[in-house]
Design a protein around this motif. Structure first.
Motif, PDB file in Angstrom:
ATOM      1  N   CYS A 213      51.061  53.249 -26.393  1.00  0.00           N
ATOM      2  CA  CYS A 213      49.687  53.646 -26.704  1.00  0.00           C
ATOM      3  C   CYS A 213      49.584  55.176 -26.770  1.00  0.00           C
ATOM      4  N   TYR A 214      50.175  55.841 -25.778  1.00  0.00           N
ATOM      5  CA  TYR A 214      50.144  57.298 -25.731  1.00  0.00           C
ATOM      6  C   TYR A 214      50.825  57.894 -26.972  1.00  0.00           C
ATOM      7  N   ALA A 215      51.972  57.354 -27.352  1.00  0.00           N
ATOM      8  CA  ALA A 215      52.693  57.880 -28.520  1.00  0.00           C
ATOM      9  C   ALA A 215      51.838  57.777 -29.781  1.00  0.00           C
ATOM     10  N   MET A 216      51.142  56.644 -29.937  1.00  0.00           N
ATOM     11  CA  MET A 216      50.278  56.479 -31.107  1.00  0.00           C
ATOM     12  C   MET A 216      49.124  57.470 -31.088  1.00  0.00           C
ATOM     13  N   GLN A 217      48.460  57.593 -29.929  1.00  0.00           N
ATOM     14  CA  GLN A 217      47.318  58.509 -29.805  1.00  0.00           C
ATOM     15  C   GLN A 217      47.758  59.953 -30.022  1.00  0.00           C
ATOM     16  N   PHE A 218      48.891  60.319 -29.438  1.00  0.00           N
ATOM     17  CA  PHE A 218      49.400  61.678 -29.550  1.00  0.00           C
ATOM     18  C   PHE A 218      49.744  62.006 -31.000  1.00  0.00           C
ATOM     19  N   SER A 219      50.392  61.081 -31.699  1.00  0.00           N
ATOM     20  CA  SER A 219      50.747  61.361 -33.102  1.00  0.00           C
ATOM     21  C   SER A 219      49.487  61.583 -33.942  1.00  0.00           C
ATOM     22  N   ALA A 220      48.431  60.826 -33.664  1.00  0.00           N
ATOM     23  CA  ALA A 220      47.168  61.010 -34.397  1.00  0.00           C
ATOM     24  C   ALA A 220      46.562  62.377 -34.101  1.00  0.00           C
ATOM     25  N   LEU A 221      46.589  62.789 -32.829  1.00  0.00           N
ATOM     26  CA  LEU A 221      45.985  64.067 -32.453  1.00  0.00           C
ATOM     27  C   LEU A 221      46.797  65.261 -32.942  1.00  0.00           C
ATOM     28  N   ILE A 222      48.103  65.105 -33.019  1.00  0.00           N
ATOM     29  CA  ILE A 222      48.938  66.173 -33.602  1.00  0.00           C
ATOM     30  C   ILE A 222      48.524  66.389 -35.056  1.00  0.00           C
ATOM     31  N   ALA A 223      48.366  65.303 -35.794  1.00  0.00           N
ATOM     32  CA  ALA A 223      47.956  65.406 -37.202  1.00  0.00           C
ATOM     33  C   ALA A 223      46.564  66.007 -37.324  1.00  0.00           C
ATOM     34  N   GLU A 224      45.627  65.597 -36.448  1.00  0.00           N
ATOM     35  CA  GLU A 224      44.275  66.165 -36.475  1.00  0.00           C
ATOM     36  C   GLU A 224      44.289  67.667 -36.214  1.00  0.00           C
ATOM     37  N   ALA A 225      45.255  68.127 -35.406  1.00  0.00           N
ATOM     38  CA  ALA A 225      45.365  69.552 -35.083  1.00  0.00           C
ATOM     39  C   ALA A 225      46.097  70.330 -36.173  1.00  0.00           C
ATOM     40  N   GLY A 226      46.524  69.651 -37.234  1.00  0.00           N
ATOM     41  CA  GLY A 226      47.188  70.327 -38.334  1.00  0.00           C
ATOM     42  C   GLY A 226      48.695  70.289 -38.285  1.00  0.00           C
ATOM     43  N   GLY A 227      49.250  69.550 -37.351  1.00  0.00           N
ATOM     44  CA  GLY A 227      50.698  69.450 -37.234  1.00  0.00           C
ATOM     45  C   GLY A 227      51.228  68.177 -37.875  1.00  0.00           C
ATOM     46  N   THR A 228      52.535  68.102 -37.935  1.00  0.00           N
ATOM     47  CA  THR A 228      53.214  66.907 -38.436  1.00  0.00           C
ATOM     48  C   THR A 228      54.185  66.433 -37.372  1.00  0.00           C
ATOM     49  N   PRO A 229      53.933  65.257 -36.791  1.00  0.00           N
ATOM     50  CA  PRO A 229      54.871  64.738 -35.801  1.00  0.00           C
ATOM     51  C   PRO A 229      56.142  64.240 -36.486  1.00  0.00           C
TER      52      PRO A 229
END
Length: 146
Positions: free
Chosen positions: A60-76
């Protein structure tokens, strides 16, 4: 959103009994559980509620984190997430979860270490499993790898 189901069939007492946990919705497997192995250092091929919670939390954390990285302008590119869930005595009697440590190492493009850390903390707070486990202290060890 769908509801997911797991089922446990248990036979016997707490200390002498055992059971089978079936991941019913996905059908990916049935796993043995027993209290003596739950409380032992060596699980010896048997899972436990704590391990299942750790699996749920890390994914769950990995999914949420990947979404928030993208929202912050990054690419996981890659995230490696481990959840360590501890069981211990409850002062009120019985047992309780005494803590969870999330450890994440990530390869991310487009975010510096501060942006990575901010997204990591936000993911810890926003992950649905973290929200469900608010009665347990959750610590985070997050590091960006180059």
């Amino acid at each position: 959103m769908p509801t997911r189901t797991a089922r446990t069939a248990w036979n016997g007492t707490l200390t002498e009994g055992s059971g089978q946990v079936e991941l019913t919705s996905s059908g990916v497997g049935t796993y043995s559980v027993s209290f003596p192995k739950r409380a032992a250092d060596d699980a010896d091929g048997t899972t436990s509620p704590e391990e299942l919670i750790a699996a749920a939390h890390s994914s769950c954390y990995a999914m949420q984190f990947s979404a928030l990285i993208a929202e912050a302008g990054g690419t996981p590119i890659a995230l490696d997430v481990t959840a360590d869930v501890s069981l211990g005595p409850d002062p009120a009697g019985g047992f309780r979860l005494t803590g969870i440590t999330l450890t994440v190492r990530g390869e991310v493009e487009g975010l510096d270490a501060d942006g990575f850390a901010a997204a990591a903390e936000a993911a810890k707070a926003g992950c649905p499993v973290s929200k469900a486990l608010t009665g347990v202290e959750i610590t985070l060890d997050a590091a960006l790898e180059s």
